[in-house]
Design a protein around this motif. Structure first.
Motif, PDB file in Angstrom:
ATOM      1  N   ASN A  93      10.598  11.187 -40.430  1.00 13.13           N
ATOM      2  CA  ASN A  93      10.013   9.948 -39.895  1.00 13.13           C
ATOM      3  C   ASN A  93      11.679   9.771 -41.278  1.00 13.13           C
ATOM      4  N   ASP A  94      12.608   8.769 -40.760  1.00 19.33           N
ATOM      5  CA  ASP A  94      13.734   8.422 -42.472  1.00 19.33           C
ATOM      6  C   ASP A  94      14.295   7.334 -41.634  1.00 19.33           C
ATOM      7  N   PHE A  95      15.127   7.070 -43.316  1.00 14.45           N
ATOM      8  CA  PHE A  95      15.685   5.879 -42.453  1.00 14.45           C
ATOM      9  C   PHE A  95      16.961   5.838 -42.277  1.00 14.45           C
ATOM     10  N   PHE A  96      18.148   5.554 -41.316  1.00 15.42           N
ATOM     11  CA  PHE A  96      19.110   5.362 -41.176  1.00 15.42           C
ATOM     12  C   PHE A  96      19.177   4.451 -40.159  1.00 15.42           C
ATOM     13  N   SER A  97      21.150   4.332 -40.822  1.00 18.17           N
ATOM     14  CA  SER A  97      21.953   2.976 -40.703  1.00 18.17           C
ATOM     15  C   SER A  97      21.290   2.099 -40.812  1.00 18.17           C
ATOM     16  N   GLY A  98      20.034   1.843 -41.127  1.00 16.83           N
ATOM     17  CA  GLY A  98      19.774   0.483 -41.526  1.00 16.83           C
ATOM     18  C   GLY A  98      17.997   0.386 -41.029  1.00 16.83           C
ATOM     19  N   VAL A  99      17.702   0.967 -40.319  1.00 16.55           N
ATOM     20  CA  VAL A  99      16.357   1.157 -39.216  1.00 16.55           C
ATOM     21  C   VAL A  99      15.475   2.463 -39.533  1.00 16.55           C
ATOM     22  N   TYR A 100      14.377   1.664 -39.881  1.00 16.58           N
ATOM     23  CA  TYR A 100      12.713   3.553 -39.831  1.00 16.58           C
ATOM     24  C   TYR A 100      13.583   4.566 -38.528  1.00 16.58           C
ATOM     25  N   VAL A 101      13.645   5.694 -38.132  1.00 15.85           N
ATOM     26  CA  VAL A 101      13.469   6.199 -37.532  1.00 15.85           C
ATOM     27  C   VAL A 101      12.582   6.988 -37.406  1.00 15.85           C
ATOM     28  N   SER A 102      11.616   6.972 -36.609  1.00 14.20           N
ATOM     29  CA  SER A 102      10.612   7.821 -36.124  1.00 14.20           C
ATOM     30  C   SER A 102      10.926   8.196 -34.654  1.00 14.20           C
ATOM     31  N   ALA A 103      11.756   9.313 -34.667  1.00 15.71           N
ATOM     32  CA  ALA A 103      12.019  10.248 -32.921  1.00 15.71           C
ATOM     33  C   ALA A 103      10.885  10.286 -32.431  1.00 15.71           C
ATOM     34  N   ASP A 104       9.783  11.833 -32.935  1.00 14.68           N
ATOM     35  CA  ASP A 104       9.178  12.245 -32.228  1.00 14.68           C
ATOM     36  C   ASP A 104       7.810  10.479 -31.980  1.00 14.68           C
ATOM     37  N   ILE A 105       7.568  10.309 -32.561  1.00 13.61           N
ATOM     38  CA  ILE A 105       7.597   9.319 -32.044  1.00 13.61           C
ATOM     39  C   ILE A 105       7.289   7.464 -30.578  1.00 13.61           C
ATOM     40  N   ASP A 106       9.137   7.320 -31.069  1.00  9.17           N
ATOM     41  CA  ASP A 106       9.345   6.644 -30.222  1.00  9.17           C
ATOM     42  C   ASP A 106       9.645   7.300 -28.788  1.00  9.17           C
ATOM     43  N   THR A 107       9.841   9.037 -28.969  1.00 11.85           N
ATOM     44  CA  THR A 107      10.001   9.630 -27.630  1.00 11.85           C
ATOM     45  C   THR A 107       8.357   9.403 -27.026  1.00 11.85           C
ATOM     46  N   VAL A 108       7.476   9.449 -27.593  1.00 10.82           N
ATOM     47  CA  VAL A 108       6.392   9.504 -26.916  1.00 10.82           C
ATOM     48  C   VAL A 108       6.136   8.477 -26.445  1.00 10.82           C
ATOM     49  N   LEU A 109       6.500   7.186 -27.395  1.00  9.07           N
ATOM     50  CA  LEU A 109       6.603   5.980 -26.660  1.00  9.07           C
ATOM     51  C   LEU A 109       7.409   5.219 -25.109  1.00  9.07           C
ATOM     52  N   TYR A 110       8.249   6.298 -25.200  1.00 14.98           N
ATOM     53  CA  TYR A 110       9.151   5.862 -24.523  1.00 14.98           C
ATOM     54  C   TYR A 110       8.797   7.362 -22.926  1.00 14.98           C
ATOM     55  N   THR A 111       8.178   7.693 -23.905  1.00 13.90           N
ATOM     56  CA  THR A 111       7.629   8.927 -22.808  1.00 13.90           C
ATOM     57  C   THR A 111       6.362   8.580 -21.891  1.00 13.90           C
ATOM     58  N   MET A 112       5.186   7.127 -22.360  1.00 14.22           N
ATOM     59  CA  MET A 112       4.197   7.269 -21.729  1.00 14.22           C
ATOM     60  C   MET A 112       4.365   5.040 -20.993  1.00 14.22           C
ATOM     61  N   SER A 113       5.715   4.883 -21.575  1.00 14.19           N
ATOM     62  CA  SER A 113       5.894   3.440 -20.802  1.00 14.19           C
ATOM     63  C   SER A 113       7.303   3.808 -19.569  1.00 14.19           C
ATOM     64  N   ASP A 114       7.624   5.643 -19.301  1.00  9.83           N
ATOM     65  CA  ASP A 114       7.966   5.233 -18.288  1.00  9.83           C
ATOM     66  C   ASP A 114       9.855   4.908 -18.715  1.00  9.83           C
ATOM     67  N   MET A 115      10.209   5.286 -20.062  1.00 10.83           N
ATOM     68  CA  MET A 115      11.456   4.558 -20.583  1.00 10.83           C
ATOM     69  C   MET A 115      12.525   5.497 -20.860  1.00 10.83           C
ATOM     70  N   ILE A 116      11.625   7.313 -21.205  1.00  5.68           N
ATOM     71  CA  ILE A 116      12.291   7.520 -21.427  1.00  5.68           C
ATOM     72  C   ILE A 116      13.359   8.689 -21.191  1.00  5.68           C
ATOM     73  N   ASN A 117      15.196   8.652 -22.104  1.00  4.91           N
ATOM     74  CA  ASN A 117      15.670   9.522 -21.605  1.00  4.91           C
ATOM     75  C   ASN A 117      15.725  10.719 -21.268  1.00  4.91           C
ATOM     76  N   ASP A 118      15.248  11.497 -20.394  1.00  4.56           N
ATOM     77  CA  ASP A 118      14.372  12.602 -19.591  1.00  4.56           C
ATOM     78  C   ASP A 118      15.368  13.854 -19.702  1.00  4.56           C
ATOM     79  N   GLU A 119      16.839  13.933 -20.389  1.00  3.09           N
ATOM     80  CA  GLU A 119      17.816  14.655 -19.806  1.00  3.09           C
ATOM     81  C   GLU A 119      17.883  14.996 -21.446  1.00  3.09           C
TER      82      GLU A 119
END
Ligand code: GDP
Length: 301
Positions: free
Chosen positions: A36-62
């Motif tokens: 996790n870190d800040f990029f382009s002015g926003v906090y990026v928590s890549a693994d957390i967001d991937t889990v959020l998107y996976t559990m809400s069926d929004m993930i880009n699973d390619e």
């Protein structure tokens, strides 16, 4: 309750299966925050967001990163304005990250994730492993690199000599979640940069010792299915195989799930861990994901 330890590619694939075979409300997912870190002015928590998107069926699973069918209007405009983004963040994904950055300032990361999970209609509990930022350094043949510089700027190409990350405090609730679970599933994520950071938190190994632990090997044969896990394991002198993975988790592991292709490793693995489950673990379709999830659930005593 089942607790899952997750990174951002292999374990989310398994989560897609798990949420079909268990009530999502009975799942707690503890997610890696090492990168996790800040990029382009926003906090990026890549693994957390991937889990959020996976559990809400929004993930880009390619890509196992970002939202499916996202647009990149903001990213393109930022580049036109001369802001080269290290991470290519989609518009919908950026909205998640903007909101998380704002919520974090007010409530901290764990509460921010809880609020976002609720807004996304997710019934599972998603807990970042820590609310503190980790400092991670990849020592390579071209010098010391930040994680994303190594992975994106240098495309993971330099030889890795060592990996060091700082100690952070566990988020509230993760030790109790592990202790109070029927079982903990260590998903097939990068053992070094996704799982080890969670295992290194104070109290986690002790809590795992009190719980039934089943791990799915992210290594099949002598290589990772994707990502830099093999390179990182080699750098830390860990055998790149399901045996190396089992040894890493051996003090608290009750069952290791390995791929059919590794059937010849069973007797070696049996000397390290009580139970060895052999099945297809290459999760390239929903049937395999669901089947693997069911086999794991059925193996819990
Ligand atoms: P990373 O940071 O990209 O390494 O992301 P993760 O922590 O999620 O870990 C990726 C790991 O998932 C890699 O080590 C892969 O070998 C593993 N992986 C990805 N897909 C699969 C799969 O279908 N089956 C298994 N067994 N492992 C997988």
């Amino acid at each position: 309750m089942i607790t899952v330890l997750s990174g951002g590619t292999g374990t989310p694939k398994l989560l897609q299966g798990l949420k079909e075979v268990v009530n999502p409300a009975d799942l707690t997912i503890i997610v890696n925050t090492l990168e996790n870190d800040f990029f382009s002015g926003v906090y990026v928590s890549a693994d957390i967001d991937t889990v959020l998107y996976t559990m809400s069926d929004m993930i880009n699973d390619e890509l196992w990163y970002g939202v499916k069918n996202d647009t990149f209007i903001t990213h393109d405009r930022l580049e036109e304005l001369g802001c080269a983004e290290l991470l290519r963040i989609g518009d919908i994904d950026r909205a998640t990250k903007i909101q998380k950055t704002q919520l974090m300032e007010k409530y901290g990361l764990a509460k921010a994730c809880e609020i976002q999970a609720e807004k996304m209609g997710i019934q599972s509990k998603i807990i970042p492993m820590s609310e503190e930022n980790s400092d991670i350094k990849i020592m390579t043949d071209i010098g010391e690199l930040e994680f994303h510089d190594f992975l994106i700027k240098h495309r993971g190409e330099p030889d890795v000599l060592d990996i060091k990350f700082s100690k952070v405090k566990p988020s509230k609730g993760i030790i109790d979640a592990i202790k109070n679970s029927e079982a903990v599933i260590i998903g097939p994520s990068n053992p070094i940069t996704s799982i080890l950071p969670i295992l290194s938190l104070d109290g986690v190994k002790e809590a795992l010792n009190e719980t039934y632990v089943v791990a799915v090997s992210p290594i099949i044969g002598s290589g990772a299915v994707s990502g830099p896990a093999s390179k990182f394991m080699k750098a830390l002198n860990i055998e790149v195989s399901s045996v190396g993975v089992a040894k890493l988790y051996e003090n608290f592991l009750d069952n290791i799930v390995i791929d059919d292709k590794d059937f010849d490793k069973k007797s070696q693995l049996n000397q390290i861990v009580n139970k060895v489950t052999i099945t297809n673990t290459i999760m390239n379709n929903s049937c395999v994901k669901k089947n693997l999830a069911q086999i794991i659930i059925d193996s819990i005593p």
